[in-house]
Scaffold this motif. Structure first.
Motif, mmCIF file in Angstrom:
data_model
loop_
_atom_site.group_PDB
_atom_site.id
_atom_site.type_symbol
_atom_site.label_atom_id
_atom_site.label_comp_id
_atom_site.label_asym_id
_atom_site.label_seq_id
_atom_site.Cartn_x
_atom_site.Cartn_y
_atom_site.Cartn_z
ATOM 1 N N ALA A 35 14.346 -25.328 -45.966
ATOM 2 C CA ALA A 35 13.060 -24.911 -46.523
ATOM 3 C C ALA A 35 13.261 -24.699 -48.010
ATOM 4 O O ALA A 35 13.285 -23.590 -48.495
ATOM 5 C CB ALA A 35 12.570 -23.638 -45.850
ATOM 6 N N ILE A 36 13.459 -25.788 -48.713
ATOM 7 C CA ILE A 36 13.776 -25.700 -50.135
ATOM 8 C C ILE A 36 12.551 -25.219 -50.898
ATOM 9 O O ILE A 36 11.461 -25.755 -50.745
ATOM 10 C CB ILE A 36 14.215 -27.070 -50.689
ATOM 11 C CG1 ILE A 36 15.419 -27.585 -49.915
ATOM 12 C CG2 ILE A 36 14.510 -26.980 -52.178
ATOM 13 C CD1 ILE A 36 15.759 -29.018 -50.217
ATOM 14 N N VAL A 37 12.762 -24.214 -51.663
ATOM 15 C CA VAL A 37 11.719 -23.744 -52.552
ATOM 16 C C VAL A 37 11.944 -24.460 -53.870
ATOM 17 O O VAL A 37 13.000 -24.313 -54.485
ATOM 18 C CB VAL A 37 11.805 -22.209 -52.742
ATOM 19 C CG1 VAL A 37 10.782 -21.738 -53.740
ATOM 20 C CG2 VAL A 37 11.647 -21.504 -51.402
ATOM 21 N N ALA A 38 10.977 -25.270 -54.247
ATOM 22 C CA ALA A 38 11.126 -26.008 -55.497
ATOM 23 C C ALA A 38 11.308 -25.013 -56.640
ATOM 24 O O ALA A 38 10.529 -24.087 -56.799
ATOM 25 C CB ALA A 38 9.914 -26.892 -55.754
ATOM 26 N N VAL A 39 12.362 -25.196 -57.375
ATOM 27 C CA VAL A 39 12.664 -24.309 -58.486
ATOM 28 C C VAL A 39 11.969 -24.892 -59.718
ATOM 29 O O VAL A 39 12.335 -25.968 -60.184
ATOM 30 C CB VAL A 39 14.190 -24.212 -58.716
ATOM 31 C CG1 VAL A 39 14.504 -23.232 -59.821
ATOM 32 C CG2 VAL A 39 14.901 -23.826 -57.436
ATOM 33 N N PRO A 40 10.940 -24.199 -60.217
ATOM 34 C CA PRO A 40 10.198 -24.762 -61.354
ATOM 35 C C PRO A 40 10.999 -24.691 -62.646
ATOM 36 O O PRO A 40 11.910 -23.880 -62.784
ATOM 37 C CB PRO A 40 8.957 -23.879 -61.438
ATOM 38 C CG PRO A 40 9.379 -22.578 -60.843
ATOM 39 C CD PRO A 40 10.416 -22.907 -59.799
ATOM 40 N N ARG A 41 10.633 -25.526 -63.571
ATOM 41 C CA ARG A 41 11.217 -25.462 -64.907
ATOM 42 C C ARG A 41 10.742 -24.197 -65.607
ATOM 43 O O ARG A 41 9.759 -23.581 -65.199
ATOM 44 C CB ARG A 41 10.832 -26.703 -65.717
ATOM 45 C CG ARG A 41 11.535 -27.953 -65.205
ATOM 46 C CD ARG A 41 11.196 -29.161 -66.037
ATOM 47 N NE ARG A 41 11.897 -30.327 -65.512
ATOM 48 C CZ ARG A 41 12.890 -30.938 -66.149
ATOM 49 N NH1 ARG A 41 13.275 -30.518 -67.337
ATOM 50 N NH2 ARG A 41 13.486 -31.977 -65.608
ATOM 51 N N THR A 42 11.441 -23.823 -66.646
ATOM 52 C CA THR A 42 11.033 -22.661 -67.436
ATOM 53 C C THR A 42 9.730 -23.001 -68.165
ATOM 54 O O THR A 42 9.390 -24.185 -68.307
ATOM 55 C CB THR A 42 12.120 -22.279 -68.466
ATOM 56 O OG1 THR A 42 12.268 -23.350 -69.395
ATOM 57 C CG2 THR A 42 13.447 -21.977 -67.789
ATOM 58 N N PRO A 43 9.016 -21.996 -68.663
ATOM 59 C CA PRO A 43 7.771 -22.273 -69.408
ATOM 60 C C PRO A 43 7.971 -23.224 -70.593
ATOM 61 O O PRO A 43 7.053 -23.965 -70.949
ATOM 62 C CB PRO A 43 7.313 -20.892 -69.870
ATOM 63 C CG PRO A 43 7.870 -19.955 -68.846
ATOM 64 C CD PRO A 43 9.207 -20.554 -68.460
ATOM 65 N N ASP A 44 9.180 -23.222 -71.182
ATOM 66 C CA ASP A 44 9.417 -24.136 -72.309
ATOM 67 C C ASP A 44 9.983 -25.485 -71.858
ATOM 68 O O ASP A 44 10.419 -26.285 -72.671
ATOM 69 C CB ASP A 44 10.313 -23.481 -73.372
ATOM 70 C CG ASP A 44 11.713 -23.146 -72.864
ATOM 71 O OD1 ASP A 44 11.991 -23.347 -71.664
ATOM 72 O OD2 ASP A 44 12.529 -22.674 -73.674
ATOM 73 N N GLY A 45 9.982 -25.748 -70.527
ATOM 74 C CA GLY A 45 10.341 -27.064 -70.010
ATOM 75 C C GLY A 45 11.791 -27.282 -69.641
ATOM 76 O O GLY A 45 12.169 -28.393 -69.260
ATOM 77 N N ARG A 46 12.632 -26.240 -69.750
ATOM 78 C CA ARG A 46 14.041 -26.423 -69.395
ATOM 79 C C ARG A 46 14.218 -26.505 -67.879
ATOM 80 O O ARG A 46 13.550 -25.810 -67.122
ATOM 81 C CB ARG A 46 14.900 -25.293 -69.946
ATOM 82 C CG ARG A 46 15.044 -25.350 -71.472
ATOM 83 C CD ARG A 46 15.878 -24.217 -72.006
ATOM 84 N NE ARG A 46 15.133 -22.978 -71.791
ATOM 85 C CZ ARG A 46 15.675 -21.774 -71.779
ATOM 86 N NH1 ARG A 46 16.967 -21.623 -71.968
ATOM 87 N NH2 ARG A 46 14.928 -20.704 -71.594
#
Length: 186
Positions: A24-35
């Motif tokens: 059940a992978i929780v998609a790890v979002p990028r940081t607000p600055d796109g990293r």
């Protein structure tokens, strides 16, 4: 006949219960600055975690864009030094030095005993009174419990486990695989 009937009914249930749960992978979002954010589930005494950490670190050094590592501590019961090492790493983190602490710990050719962790803390010039206070507090154990709960919720099946933007890699990650993983996530 009753026993055979029970066996016929119970067998599919038992087989289904013994199958591993899908991740059940929780998609790890990028940081607000796109990293890019890489979530790493580790045990600091695990030799495969060590090798993966080194391979990933070398691949990251060759990457043009910066990456954020989100480390989750999942100390395994069979490793006697894993929990104290995770506690020590969390306490180094309270002083902004968790990544450097883990890098130095994984670079050593010895188990991450409490004495080894203290030497690393001293090498990093951590405030040892704050480090000791942290180690005796519940804060690092609460974080470790939260990290382990996340591993359970997302069905981490083994260590090391690396999650990147909905992709999961479980087990040893060598240099070529680390480079390939990062190339898929520019």
């Amino acid at each position: 006949w009753a026993a055979i009937g029970l066996l016929v009914v119970a067998t599919p249930v038992a087989i289904g219960a013994s199958r591993p749960k899908p991740a059940a992978i929780v998609a790890v979002p990028r940081t607000p600055d796109g990293r890019l954010v890489i979530r790493e589930f580790v045990d600091l005494e695990c030799p495969f975690c060590r090798a993966t950490h080194v391979a990933l670190k070398l691949a990251l050094e060759r990457r043009a864009t910066p990456v954020v590592i989100e480390r989750r501590h999942v100390p395994l019961g069979q490793h006697e030094h894993a929990l104290p090492a995770a506690v020590a790493a969390c306490c180094a983190g309270e002083q902004g030095a968790e990544d450097r602490f883990v890098d130095l710990l994984f670079a050593m050719d010895e188990p991450p005993s409490e004495a080894t962790c203290r030497r690393v803390a001293m090498d990093l010039r951590l405030d040892l009174s704050k480090y000791d206070e942290c180690r005796s507090s519940d804060r690092p154990r609460q974080r470790i419990a939260s990290d382990s709960a996340l591993a359970d919720r997302t069905n981490v099946a083994g260590l090391p486990t690396i999650d990147v933007e909905g992709e999961r890699h479980v087990g040893l990650l060598d240099g070529a695989r680390a480079e390939a993983l990062l190339a898929r996530h520019p």
